[in-house]
Scaffold this motif. Structure first.
Motif, PDB file in Angstrom:
ATOM      1  N   LYS A  69      -3.143   7.682   8.689  1.00  0.00           N
ATOM      2  CA  LYS A  69      -4.150   8.660   8.262  1.00  0.00           C
ATOM      3  C   LYS A  69      -4.709   8.383   6.692  1.00  0.00           C
ATOM      4  O   LYS A  69      -5.965   8.435   6.402  1.00  0.00           O
ATOM      5  CB  LYS A  69      -3.631  10.200   8.244  1.00  0.00           C
ATOM      6  N   GLU A  70      -3.593   8.097   5.753  1.00  0.00           N
ATOM      7  CA  GLU A  70      -4.060   7.662   4.415  1.00  0.00           C
ATOM      8  C   GLU A  70      -5.029   6.637   4.297  1.00  0.00           C
ATOM      9  O   GLU A  70      -5.958   6.466   3.593  1.00  0.00           O
ATOM     10  CB  GLU A  70      -2.929   7.620   3.378  1.00  0.00           C
ATOM     11  N   LEU A  71      -4.719   5.592   5.138  1.00  0.00           N
ATOM     12  CA  LEU A  71      -5.663   4.362   5.166  1.00  0.00           C
ATOM     13  C   LEU A  71      -7.001   4.725   5.800  1.00  0.00           C
ATOM     14  O   LEU A  71      -8.060   4.218   5.201  1.00  0.00           O
ATOM     15  CB  LEU A  71      -4.998   3.357   6.099  1.00  0.00           C
ATOM     16  N   HIS A  81       0.869  -1.041   0.147  1.00  0.00           N
ATOM     17  CA  HIS A  81       0.119   0.018   0.105  1.00  0.00           C
ATOM     18  C   HIS A  81       1.150   1.147  -0.090  1.00  0.00           C
ATOM     19  O   HIS A  81       1.658   1.516   0.965  1.00  0.00           O
ATOM     20  CB  HIS A  81      -1.036   0.049   1.175  1.00  0.00           C
ATOM     21  N   GLU A  82       0.737   2.055  -1.196  1.00  0.00           N
ATOM     22  CA  GLU A  82       1.718   3.240  -1.369  1.00  0.00           C
ATOM     23  C   GLU A  82       3.065   2.669  -1.112  1.00  0.00           C
ATOM     24  O   GLU A  82       3.868   3.695  -0.425  1.00  0.00           O
ATOM     25  CB  GLU A  82       1.300   4.250  -0.311  1.00  0.00           C
ATOM     26  N   LYS A 128      -3.094  -4.204  -9.813  1.00  0.00           N
ATOM     27  CA  LYS A 128      -3.484  -2.942  -8.954  1.00  0.00           C
ATOM     28  C   LYS A 128      -5.127  -3.332  -8.566  1.00  0.00           C
ATOM     29  O   LYS A 128      -5.810  -3.470  -9.395  1.00  0.00           O
ATOM     30  CB  LYS A 128      -3.376  -1.832  -9.862  1.00  0.00           C
ATOM     31  N   ILE A 129      -5.176  -3.247  -7.317  1.00  0.00           N
ATOM     32  CA  ILE A 129      -6.577  -3.780  -6.753  1.00  0.00           C
ATOM     33  C   ILE A 129      -7.102  -2.437  -5.897  1.00  0.00           C
ATOM     34  O   ILE A 129      -6.378  -1.791  -5.248  1.00  0.00           O
ATOM     35  CB  ILE A 129      -6.645  -5.054  -5.698  1.00  0.00           C
ATOM     36  N   THR A 130      -8.537  -2.325  -5.952  1.00  0.00           N
ATOM     37  CA  THR A 130      -9.013  -1.287  -5.271  1.00  0.00           C
ATOM     38  C   THR A 130     -10.060  -2.174  -4.491  1.00  0.00           C
ATOM     39  O   THR A 130     -11.197  -2.762  -5.152  1.00  0.00           O
ATOM     40  CB  THR A 130      -9.587  -0.415  -5.969  1.00  0.00           C
TER      41      THR A 130
END
Length: 302
Positions: free
Chosen positions: A237-239, A197-198, A277-279
């Motif tokens: 915070k981003e998560l 993740h990032e 790439k998964i969302t």
């Protein structure tokens, strides 16, 4: 006659014995008072031989030749001529052992060189045969790389409310499709699957090993685990923000060793790499895949 008497020689002081001037009188050393005279010594000396000029010249010439011979010759190239009978076709006895040693050494070097040449030639032949087999295989069978997609994601043990490290567990459902019409696929052990993740690695695991026939679709479930990952405040915070918006993005990478199979013949091991790439909408076990995009890299022949 008895009356005859011997008459003595008359003594006359005026009469002296005569001596011939040509006669030489030998005198003893005593006649000179025990010493010899110069005349006597001269008569006894051996004749003195005087050295001639020619002999002096020859001696001087010999000395000059010796002096010339003692000087070292100037540097250069010389031709040494030897009689034919002094040229040996076999080594003389005093050099026989050295000749045998050099002969053995030369033989060993020759054998080593031959061995190296044979090895290199064999290696080149094997490489040519391998290249020929690969060329025939690619031209005849025309193998295609498999296709992958992600059909499900499950996330557990992710507590973003606390500042403590997290140990997430992911279950990834991967759909594998073999698009080859004549070639089967064999997925071997030793694969690696990672999720990010990032750019932060959240877990890893191993892809399942299985065999897949031609034109077949197989779905596998891979479990990925992370151990005590300390997230920075910004990443945490981003998560949280991504989960609030319902779009949490992950990057999935799969590296697996595979083989192609034609009947009972199996090729050598090759490598396949897949980037996905998964969302997902949330970080729970009931998460739903919103978007996914998997790209299979070219198959490596090694």
């Amino acid at each position: 006659m008895a009356d005859d008497k011997i008459q003595p020689w008359p003594r006359n002081k005026n009469i002296r014995p005569s001596v011939d001037s040509n006669d030489t009188i030998q005198r003893s050393p005593r006649s000179s008072g025990g010493f010899t005279t110069d005349k006597d010594i001269g008569s006894r000396r051996p004749p003195r031989h005087h050295q001639s000029v020619d002999s002096v010249d020859s001696t001087s010439s010999l000395y000059s030749i010796d002096s010339r011979r003692s000087k070292p010759p100037p540097p250069g190239t010389y031709h040494v001529q030897l009689p034919k009978e002094q040229i040996y076709r076999v080594p003389p006895p005093e050099n026989a052992h050295r000749y045998e040693y050099l002969s053995r050494q030369k033989h060993n070097r020759s054998a080593c060189r031959r061995c190296c040449c044979y090895s290199l030639a064999t290696l080149l032949v094997l490489l040519l045969l391998a290249g020929l087999v690969v060329g025939v295989f690619l031209l005849v069978c025309r193998p295609h790389k498999p296709r992958f997609s992600v059909s499900g994601v499950s996330v557990a043990v992710v507590n973003l409310a606390s500042q403590s490290p997290i140990s997430p567990v992911f279950k990834i459902k991967v759909r594998c499709k073999n698009v080859n019409g004549k070639l089967g696929l064999v997925y071997e052990k030793g694969s690696a699957v990672e999720i990010f993740h990032e750019g932060i690695k959240l877990g890893d695991g191993e892809f399942a090993a299985f065999e897949q026939p031609a034109e077949n679709v197989t779905v596998t479930v891979t479990k990925l685990r992370g151990s005590r990952i300390q997230l920075k405040s910004l990443s945490r915070k981003e998560l949280k923000d991504s989960e609030k918006t319902g779009k949490v993005r992950f990057d999935l990478r799969v590296k697996a060793p595979i083989r192609f199979r034609v009947g009972v013949v199996t090729t050598w091991t090759m490598g396949v790499t897949v980037d996905c790439k998964i969302t997902v909408n949330k970080l729970t076990s009931s998460a739903t895949v919103i978007t996914e995009d998997c790209v299979t890299q070219d198959i490596s022949l090694l």
